[in-house]
Design a protein around this motif. Structure first.
Motif, PDB file in Angstrom:
ATOM      1  N   GLY A   1       0.800  -1.221   0.000  1.00  0.00           N
ATOM      2  CA  GLY A   1       0.000   0.000   0.000  1.00  0.00           C
ATOM      3  C   GLY A   1       0.833   1.270   0.000  1.00  0.00           C
ATOM      4  O   GLY A   1       0.364   2.336  -0.413  1.00  0.00           O
ATOM      5  N   TRP A   2       2.078   1.169   0.443  1.00  0.00           N
ATOM      6  CA  TRP A   2       2.954   2.341   0.414  1.00  0.00           C
ATOM      7  C   TRP A   2       3.316   2.762  -0.998  1.00  0.00           C
ATOM      8  O   TRP A   2       3.780   3.886  -1.211  1.00  0.00           O
ATOM      9  N   PHE A   3       3.101   1.893  -1.986  1.00  0.00           N
ATOM     10  CA  PHE A   3       3.272   2.321  -3.376  1.00  0.00           C
ATOM     11  C   PHE A   3       2.254   3.406  -3.730  1.00  0.00           C
ATOM     12  O   PHE A   3       2.475   4.196  -4.648  1.00  0.00           O
ATOM     13  N   ILE A   4       1.128   3.410  -3.009  1.00  0.00           N
ATOM     14  CA  ILE A   4       0.107   4.439  -3.203  1.00  0.00           C
ATOM     15  C   ILE A   4       0.370   5.635  -2.296  1.00  0.00           C
ATOM     16  O   ILE A   4       0.416   6.782  -2.748  1.00  0.00           O
ATOM     17  N   SER A   5       0.569   5.370  -1.003  1.00  0.00           N
ATOM     18  CA  SER A   5       0.789   6.458  -0.049  1.00  0.00           C
ATOM     19  C   SER A   5       2.086   7.208  -0.346  1.00  0.00           C
ATOM     20  O   SER A   5       2.131   8.440  -0.280  1.00  0.00           O
ATOM     21  N   GLY A   6       3.149   6.461  -0.652  1.00  0.00           N
ATOM     22  CA  GLY A   6       4.419   7.100  -0.967  1.00  0.00           C
ATOM     23  C   GLY A   6       4.319   7.973  -2.199  1.00  0.00           C
ATOM     24  O   GLY A   6       4.906   9.057  -2.270  1.00  0.00           O
ATOM     25  N   TYR A   7       3.549   7.506  -3.171  1.00  0.00           N
ATOM     26  CA  TYR A   7       3.328   8.295  -4.384  1.00  0.00           C
ATOM     27  C   TYR A   7       2.652   9.623  -4.040  1.00  0.00           C
ATOM     28  O   TYR A   7       3.080  10.694  -4.484  1.00  0.00           O
ATOM     29  N   ALA A   8       1.588   9.553  -3.228  1.00  0.00           N
ATOM     30  CA  ALA A   8       0.843  10.766  -2.885  1.00  0.00           C
ATOM     31  C   ALA A   8       1.723  11.779  -2.154  1.00  0.00           C
ATOM     32  O   ALA A   8       1.664  12.981  -2.424  1.00  0.00           O
ATOM     33  N   LEU A   9       2.544  11.302  -1.229  1.00  0.00           N
ATOM     34  CA  LEU A   9       3.434  12.212  -0.498  1.00  0.00           C
ATOM     35  C   LEU A   9       4.466  12.838  -1.425  1.00  0.00           C
ATOM     36  O   LEU A   9       4.787  14.032  -1.310  1.00  0.00           O
ATOM     37  N   ALA A  10       4.969  12.046  -2.376  1.00  0.00           N
ATOM     38  CA  ALA A  10       5.934  12.580  -3.325  1.00  0.00           C
ATOM     39  C   ALA A  10       5.292  13.599  -4.250  1.00  0.00           C
ATOM     40  O   ALA A  10       5.953  14.551  -4.688  1.00  0.00           O
ATOM     41  N   VAL A  11       4.008  13.433  -4.545  1.00  0.00           N
ATOM     42  CA  VAL A  11       3.294  14.420  -5.364  1.00  0.00           C
ATOM     43  C   VAL A  11       3.300  15.783  -4.674  1.00  0.00           C
ATOM     44  O   VAL A  11       3.548  16.825  -5.303  1.00  0.00           O
ATOM     45  N   VAL A  12       3.027  15.773  -3.378  1.00  0.00           N
ATOM     46  CA  VAL A  12       3.002  17.034  -2.627  1.00  0.00           C
ATOM     47  C   VAL A  12       4.370  17.710  -2.669  1.00  0.00           C
ATOM     48  O   VAL A  12       4.485  18.915  -2.925  1.00  0.00           O
ATOM     49  N   VAL A  13       5.426  16.933  -2.442  1.00  0.00           N
ATOM     50  CA  VAL A  13       6.787  17.488  -2.456  1.00  0.00           C
ATOM     51  C   VAL A  13       7.121  18.039  -3.835  1.00  0.00           C
ATOM     52  O   VAL A  13       7.603  19.172  -3.982  1.00  0.00           O
ATOM     53  N   GLY A  14       6.846  17.257  -4.870  1.00  0.00           N
ATOM     54  CA  GLY A  14       7.163  17.699  -6.216  1.00  0.00           C
ATOM     55  C   GLY A  14       6.366  18.919  -6.636  1.00  0.00           C
ATOM     56  O   GLY A  14       6.887  19.807  -7.326  1.00  0.00           O
ATOM     57  N   ALA A  15       5.093  18.965  -6.225  1.00  0.00           N
ATOM     58  CA  ALA A  15       4.244  20.098  -6.598  1.00  0.00           C
ATOM     59  C   ALA A  15       4.816  21.411  -6.086  1.00  0.00           C
ATOM     60  O   ALA A  15       4.723  22.449  -6.757  1.00  0.00           O
ATOM     61  N   LEU A  16       5.403  21.385  -4.909  1.00  0.00           N
ATOM     62  CA  LEU A  16       5.934  22.612  -4.314  1.00  0.00           C
ATOM     63  C   LEU A  16       7.389  22.853  -4.716  1.00  0.00           C
ATOM     64  O   LEU A  16       7.745  23.940  -5.175  1.00  0.00           O
ATOM     65  N   VAL A  17       8.233  21.839  -4.557  1.00  0.00           N
ATOM     66  CA  VAL A  17       9.669  22.031  -4.762  1.00  0.00           C
ATOM     67  C   VAL A  17      10.007  22.219  -6.239  1.00  0.00           C
ATOM     68  O   VAL A  17      10.704  23.180  -6.616  1.00  0.00           O
ATOM     69  N   LEU A  18       9.536  21.323  -7.102  1.00  0.00           N
ATOM     70  CA  LEU A  18       9.886  21.424  -8.514  1.00  0.00           C
ATOM     71  C   LEU A  18       9.237  22.640  -9.173  1.00  0.00           C
ATOM     72  O   LEU A  18       9.842  23.282 -10.033  1.00  0.00           O
ATOM     73  N   THR A  19       8.016  22.948  -8.779  1.00  0.00           N
ATOM     74  CA  THR A  19       7.376  24.142  -9.329  1.00  0.00           C
ATOM     75  C   THR A  19       8.135  25.395  -8.918  1.00  0.00           C
ATOM     76  O   THR A  19       8.360  26.299  -9.728  1.00  0.00           O
ATOM     77  N   ALA A  20       8.551  25.455  -7.652  1.00  0.00           N
ATOM     78  CA  ALA A  20       9.331  26.605  -7.187  1.00  0.00           C
ATOM     79  C   ALA A  20      10.659  26.701  -7.930  1.00  0.00           C
ATOM     80  O   ALA A  20      11.103  27.787  -8.322  1.00  0.00           O
ATOM     81  N   ALA A  21      11.301  25.550  -8.156  1.00  0.00           N
ATOM     82  CA  ALA A  21      12.596  25.550  -8.834  1.00  0.00           C
ATOM     83  C   ALA A  21      12.489  25.982 -10.284  1.00  0.00           C
ATOM     84  O   ALA A  21      13.473  26.466 -10.875  1.00  0.00           O
ATOM     85  N   ALA A  22      11.294  25.843 -10.864  1.00  0.00           N
ATOM     86  CA  ALA A  22      11.124  26.140 -12.288  1.00  0.00           C
ATOM     87  C   ALA A  22      10.582  27.536 -12.555  1.00  0.00           C
ATOM     88  O   ALA A  22      10.275  27.866 -13.706  1.00  0.00           O
ATOM     89  N   THR A  23      10.468  28.372 -11.532  1.00  0.00           N
ATOM     90  CA  THR A  23       9.822  29.671 -11.724  1.00  0.00           C
ATOM     91  C   THR A  23      10.548  30.556 -12.735  1.00  0.00           C
ATOM     92  O   THR A  23       9.920  31.375 -13.408  1.00  0.00           O
ATOM     93  N   ARG A  24      11.861  30.433 -12.870  1.00  0.00           N
ATOM     94  CA  ARG A  24      12.616  31.274 -13.789  1.00  0.00           C
ATOM     95  C   ARG A  24      12.750  30.665 -15.190  1.00  0.00           C
ATOM     96  O   ARG A  24      13.340  31.269 -16.073  1.00  0.00           O
ATOM     97  N   LEU A  25      12.218  29.469 -15.371  1.00  0.00           N
ATOM     98  CA  LEU A  25      12.434  28.756 -16.626  1.00  0.00           C
ATOM     99  C   LEU A  25      11.204  28.841 -17.521  1.00  0.00           C
ATOM    100  O   LEU A  25      10.069  28.910 -17.037  1.00  0.00           O
ATOM    101  N   PRO A  26      11.393  28.803 -18.844  1.00  0.00           N
ATOM    102  CA  PRO A  26      10.256  28.765 -19.768  1.00  0.00           C
ATOM    103  C   PRO A  26       9.406  27.525 -19.525  1.00  0.00           C
ATOM    104  O   PRO A  26       9.930  26.437 -19.275  1.00  0.00           O
ATOM    105  N   ARG A  27       8.101  27.664 -19.604  1.00  0.00           N
ATOM    106  CA  ARG A  27       7.209  26.604 -19.163  1.00  0.00           C
ATOM    107  C   ARG A  27       7.181  25.404 -20.101  1.00  0.00           C
ATOM    108  O   ARG A  27       7.082  24.264 -19.653  1.00  0.00           O
ATOM    109  N   LYS A  28       7.240  25.627 -21.401  1.00  0.00           N
ATOM    110  CA  LYS A  28       7.193  24.488 -22.325  1.00  0.00           C
ATOM    111  C   LYS A  28       8.369  23.535 -22.109  1.00  0.00           C
ATOM    112  O   LYS A  28       8.153  22.320 -21.961  1.00  0.00           O
ATOM    113  N   PRO A  29       9.615  23.997 -22.080  1.00  0.00           N
ATOM    114  CA  PRO A  29      10.721  23.072 -21.802  1.00  0.00           C
ATOM    115  C   PRO A  29      10.609  22.399 -20.434  1.00  0.00           C
ATOM    116  O   PRO A  29      11.017  21.246 -20.271  1.00  0.00           O
TER     117      PRO A  29
END
Length: 412
Positions: A41-69
């Protein structure tokens, strides 16, 4: 319809598929890796937690970059994660693949929603977001049953290889079909994109109210949905073999609700949210009350999916509207809020079952959480009206467009 929206929808389809198809493959994964159902079941729970991290961290890291690339890079990450899963020799390697794939999820939907809205006229933005999210709803209706069947016939690894191929198709589609974006071009003298500007969007009380509505509104529906198989078999009297087809009906409700919600949100974002959330409260209460009636359950299952997912385009559009000068990180944060809502609803529903309240209790819990979302939405609507009494229309007079704020609709 801009053809680029199709490429975004294909990407959303692949990401939705990798998130949900694993539910039907958990017994095979647990058996192959020699772990318990809870560990699988952690394949599901771990995925959801990683989604939250990626949504914030990767989006923040990409703020200066063109969106299509950035979108193309995120799909590359998605393809790599699913390939790792397909090749995984151990439980730990499989978990790593799930986490790598999940990291792109929130950022793709957050940035993709901004790109989708930027491809159309201001009065059509919610509809464009709905078209992109149609890929996610289609993943539930078509992709999950097919992916589960593929895994059962040819082994679960074949499903993850198929998802990787879908990711490649989406990557090529975005490269070819999504045009150069005006949001990626910075006029002379315009302020450069920055994380500080993006974080500044969170000074808006309306952004926080919108995120709260997302957590509670989606959490209520997901709390009811997480344990729906138990309700259908133990209370409604359906056979276990009926559950997949009943979930297809739920998925059909998602598709229709997403489409209607997007169309209505282009007319009135707040009006759509107030109406759909109120309707969802009623549907969940009726579902819990009439759960022993198979006929009523079939109808209410479709309505639950329709009204529940019908809020998504409006919720995403509302956050982006009130963060109009820097919508990218706020958009990603709203995707994280959806997943936090999923976790909240599943947790609360599990507590109700563990307390011995029966298999309809998660639906009652979902109705209560959704009612709380309605209260917050009323507060958000009232304070927005009091602060700036402008008509609640998606085509309200826009603010001047900035380099980082191509979605500069009026935040009223």
């Amino acid at each position: 319809m801009p053809i680029g929206l199709l490429a975004l929808a294909i990407g959303a389809f692949g990401i939705g598929l990798t998130e949900f198809v694993i539910m039907g493959l958990l017994p095979d994964l647990a058996a192959d890796f020699g772990v318990s159902e809870a560990a699988a079941g952690w394949f599901i729970s771990g995925y959801a937690l990683a989604v939250v991290v990626g949504a914030l961290v990767l989006t923040a890291a990409a703020t200066r970059l063109p969106r299509k690339p950035v979108l193309m890079g995120l799909l590359g990450l998605f393809i790599a994660g699913n390939a790792i899963s397909a090749l995984a020799p151990t439980y730990e390697a499989m978990m790593a693949g799930r986490i790598v794939a999940a990291l792109c999820h929130g950022a793709f939907f957050g940035i993709g929603a901004v790109v989708a809205a930027d491809l159309v006229a201001p009065e059509k933005r919610a509809g464009a977001i709905a078209i992109m999210f149609t890929g996610l709803t289609a993943a539930n209706v078509l992709g999950v049953p097919f992916g589960t069947f593929l895994g059962q016939q040819f082994g679960w690894r074949s499903t993850f290889w198929a998802i990787s191929v879908i990711g490649v198709i989406a990557l090529i589609g975005i490269a070819v079909l999504v045009p150069s974006l005006r949001s990626d071009a910075r006029p002379a003298g315009a302020a450069a994109p920055s994380l500080r500007r993006e974080l500044g969007a969170f000074r808006s009380g309306q952004v926080w109210l919108s995120l709260t509505v997302t957590v509670l509104g989606f959490g209520g529906m997901f709390g009811a949905f997480t344990y729906i198989a138990y309700t259908l078999t133990e209370v409604s009297g359906f056979a276990a073999t009926d559950v997949p087809w009943l979930l297809v009906l739920f998925g059909a409700g998602l598709v229709v609700g997403n489409w209607i919600g997007g169309r209505l949100a282009d007319r009135s974002i707040d009006g759509t949210l107030l109406g759909f959330i109120a309707a969802l409260v009623v549907v969940l209460a009726l579902f819990a009350w009439l759960a022993a009636s198979p006929v009523a359950v079939v109808v209410l299952l479709v309505l639950m999916g329709g009204f529940g997912f019908g809020t998504v385009p409006a919720l995403q559009s509302r956050v982006m509207r009130y963060a109009d000068q820097a919508p990218t990180l706020a958009s990603g944060a709203n995707i994280a809020a959806f997943n936090l809502g999923n976790a909240l609803g599943a947790f609360a529903g599990g507590i109700a079952i563990s307390a011995g309240l029966g298999y309809t209790s998660p639906i009652w819990v979902g109705a209560i959480i959704t009612a709380a979302a309605l209260v917050v939405m009323v507060v958000a609507w009232a304070t927005a009206r009091a602060g700036a009494p402008v008509a609640d229309r998606a085509d309200a007079a826009p603010r001047p467009t900035t380099a980082t704020g191509s979605l500069a609709t009026s935040a009223h």
